[in-house]
Design an enzyme around this catalytic site. Sequence first.
Site, short mmCIF file in Angstrom:
data_model
loop_
_atom_site.label_atom_id
_atom_site.label_comp_id
_atom_site.label_asym_id
_atom_site.label_seq_id
_atom_site.Cartn_x
_atom_site.Cartn_y
_atom_site.Cartn_z
N CYS A 2 0.85 -1.18 0.00
CA CYS A 2 0.00 0.00 0.00
C CYS A 2 0.89 1.24 0.00
O CYS A 2 2.10 1.13 0.25
CB CYS A 2 -0.86 0.01 1.25
SG CYS A 2 -1.76 -1.52 1.48
N ARG A 27 1.20 1.88 -6.08
CA ARG A 27 1.47 0.95 -4.99
C ARG A 27 0.26 0.08 -4.65
O ARG A 27 0.38 -0.93 -3.96
CB ARG A 27 1.85 1.73 -3.75
CG ARG A 27 3.26 2.11 -3.75
CD ARG A 27 3.72 2.29 -2.33
NE ARG A 27 5.01 1.74 -2.17
CZ ARG A 27 5.28 0.65 -1.49
NH1 ARG A 27 4.34 -0.03 -0.90
NH2 ARG A 27 6.51 0.22 -1.40
N TRP A 74 -3.72 -1.79 -1.23
CA TRP A 74 -3.64 -3.03 -1.99
C TRP A 74 -4.02 -4.10 -0.98
O TRP A 74 -3.24 -4.42 -0.08
CB TRP A 74 -2.23 -3.24 -2.51
CG TRP A 74 -2.07 -4.43 -3.41
CD1 TRP A 74 -2.24 -4.45 -4.76
CD2 TRP A 74 -1.69 -5.76 -3.05
NE1 TRP A 74 -2.00 -5.71 -5.25
CE2 TRP A 74 -1.67 -6.53 -4.23
CE3 TRP A 74 -1.39 -6.38 -1.83
CZ2 TRP A 74 -1.34 -7.89 -4.23
CZ3 TRP A 74 -1.07 -7.73 -1.83
CH2 TRP A 74 -1.04 -8.47 -3.03
N ASN A 100 1.01 -0.25 5.98
CA ASN A 100 1.45 -1.00 4.81
C ASN A 100 2.16 -2.24 5.33
O ASN A 100 2.96 -2.13 6.25
CB ASN A 100 2.41 -0.10 4.00
CG ASN A 100 3.12 -0.84 2.89
OD1 ASN A 100 2.65 -1.87 2.42
ND2 ASN A 100 4.25 -0.30 2.47
N GLY A 101 1.84 -3.41 4.75
CA GLY A 101 2.50 -4.63 5.21
C GLY A 101 1.50 -5.55 5.88
O GLY A 101 0.29 -5.43 5.69
N GLU A 465 10.51 -12.48 -20.41
CA GLU A 465 10.11 -11.10 -20.11
C GLU A 465 8.93 -10.68 -21.00
O GLU A 465 8.00 -10.02 -20.54
CB GLU A 465 11.33 -10.17 -20.30
CG GLU A 465 11.08 -8.71 -20.05
CD GLU A 465 10.58 -8.35 -18.65
OE1 GLU A 465 10.51 -9.24 -17.78
OE2 GLU A 465 10.20 -7.20 -18.44
N LYS A 469 5.35 -9.49 -19.59
CA LYS A 469 4.76 -8.18 -19.94
C LYS A 469 3.35 -8.38 -20.46
O LYS A 469 2.43 -7.68 -20.07
CB LYS A 469 5.58 -7.44 -21.01
CG LYS A 469 6.91 -6.88 -20.59
CD LYS A 469 6.86 -5.69 -19.68
CE LYS A 469 6.80 -6.07 -18.23
NZ LYS A 469 8.01 -6.23 -17.49
N GLU A 472 0.86 -9.62 -17.63
CA GLU A 472 0.54 -8.72 -16.51
C GLU A 472 -0.28 -7.51 -16.92
O GLU A 472 -1.06 -7.01 -16.11
CB GLU A 472 1.79 -8.33 -15.72
CG GLU A 472 2.72 -7.36 -16.38
CD GLU A 472 3.91 -6.99 -15.49
OE1 GLU A 472 3.78 -6.97 -14.26
OE2 GLU A 472 4.98 -6.71 -16.06
N HIS A 488 9.68 -30.87 -25.67
CA HIS A 488 9.52 -31.71 -24.48
C HIS A 488 8.18 -31.46 -23.78
O HIS A 488 8.02 -31.83 -22.62
CB HIS A 488 10.68 -31.47 -23.50
CG HIS A 488 12.01 -31.78 -24.12
ND1 HIS A 488 12.42 -33.07 -24.39
CD2 HIS A 488 13.00 -30.97 -24.57
CE1 HIS A 488 13.62 -33.04 -24.96
NE2 HIS A 488 13.98 -31.77 -25.09
N LYS A 587 3.23 -2.08 -7.63
CA LYS A 587 4.58 -1.86 -8.16
C LYS A 587 5.64 -2.52 -7.28
O LYS A 587 6.58 -3.12 -7.78
CB LYS A 587 4.83 -0.35 -8.26
CG LYS A 587 6.20 0.03 -8.80
CD LYS A 587 6.30 -0.24 -10.27
CE LYS A 587 7.66 0.08 -10.84
NZ LYS A 587 7.89 -0.65 -12.10
#
Length: 592
Positions: A2, A27, A74, A100-101, A465, A469, A472, A488, A587
């Site tokens: 957050c 955030r 968040w 936050n946390g 990557e 991208k 997400e 395989h 983020k």
Amino acid sequence: MCGIVGYAGKNPALLVLLQGLERLEYRGYDSAGVALIENGTLFIEKKVGKIRELIRSVWGKELKATVGIGHTRWATHGEVCELNAHPHTDNRGEFAVVHNGIIENYRELKEELQRLDVEYRSQTDTEAIAHLIALNYQGDLLEAVLKGIKKLKGAYAFAVISVKEPNKIVAVRYGSPLVVGIGRGENFIASDIPALLPFTRKVIPLDDGEVVDLRPDGVHIYDSEGNLLVKEAIDVPWDAISAEKGGFKHFMLKEIFEQPRTLGDTIRGYISRDYHIPFSLRDFRRVIVVACGTSYHAGLVGKYWIEKYARVPVDVVYASELRYSDAPIGEKDIIIAISQSGETADTRFSALSAKDKGATLLSIVNVIGSALDRESDYSLYTHAGPEIGVAATKTFTAQLAVLYSLAISYSEDKERLTENLLKIPGLVEEVLSIADRIREIALKYAGYKNMLYLGRHLSYPVALEGALKLKEISYIHAEGYPAGEMKHGPIALIDEKTPTFVICPKDKVYEKMLSNIEEVLARKGKVIGVGFQGDSELRELCNDLIDVPSVHEDLTPFLTSVPVQLFAYYIADYLGLDVDQPRNLAKTVTVE
Ligand code: M6R
């Protein structure tokens, strides 16, 4: 994850808090709220949704309060609703907390509080903090916080204001980021530096266990036992404009287009200091790279370079996996922790546990003064400026620049390799000049539900990557694979409904890649390729080809990663998605 912001000064606090929250929205963005001390009582406003909902609901309210705290959430504990949004208060409405946390023992605390007749209203862990502080208050807010944190377990940062002491904020850092901003007759706290940039560039990053008593005319920092500490402020090299969109539709697009400059700045930074680190990677038996997400992919690229030039074996491990592994790690190992934010919990704590076992800790971070930066034996910096888009782009290529500079410092041919590296910003500029063409190609694939990304050798991490991208920000299911692994298992996924994106520069595995492309085509798969300009063979095979200037094979990730960023961006934007703030993400991930 957050965002927290706080202000104690002489101006109306609400405006500062809202501006700060807007800059922290990356955030977390499911709800937001503020608490201010207005005429001796707590004024609280919370709204579900983005910061603009909060702004709408407080717009026109002429609040005079000059002390306040704000939060953008968040969700970790409790659904997204106004009741669970921060700030949270005690039952008498005298203390307000933003946090936050995670408070890991909150259930225990909740039961204890309920036995004391506290009415626990929300489903959050945060509310416990407000009640604890209220119960411990005996005329001194700082004392109440110091007593309260003795009961908390977990990794967190929080800030509290109280009508009992209306002129101050008390805030704590214990595992989640918190910085103090120093102004003139006004002071600030925030979870991240960008929130402070319109007001000050002088900051004091707090260390774990530190508590700050912040007033308009002064800042006092204590350890968790209440001993006063002396801490120096640092000057942040970023300005407020660098954290704005600058005419681009999204931060992500702006940050992709910034890469020629951020790469140039990062490369020049290393050349001017002549790649100096006060030890050699060759002094160690092994390099262990720890990182998450995009930073992990940069680490995978770095492995090829370091093994080639420094000739030291490199393991690249997801930070969340290393922390609880039984891998033998000791003083003969060097950990390279890569993190844009320098605050990612998994990366920090896995690196620190390796350091505890005797390993040397070298970090590559973008945020100077971040926890990882301060906890490391040595840090190397990416000079990418603030990255606001949740999807990492410019920091990925800047991390590559640091890793490559570090690796080639062991080469006898360092001068020539450096000359080639210096050409990269200009070549990235060339790739960006075909952005419209990449958009055209991307839109053809916006309707697919699944995609594969394939690459070999240095292009394998770029494939990972690219897939990250795409998933997400566009929510299209995408998998990255080393192309040789396809047969395989993943080849079973290929059909006309699953396009394959191949990263295929002319390098030592080029011929092998062409065979893998043939295998996709034989199963009616469509192929989008990234390859070198003038590669007619590849052009022939691909349904669509994005061509980049040809470079030495070592340097290809710098150029091939830009089209995969743009490809994902244009699809997500076309689909009308929230590119900078994709669902469920934040983020900086400061919880495990
Ligand atoms: O700040 P960090 O580099 O430690 O963050 C690591 C990941 O959380 C981050 O790269 C994440 O995967 C990004 N959303 C990728 O675009």
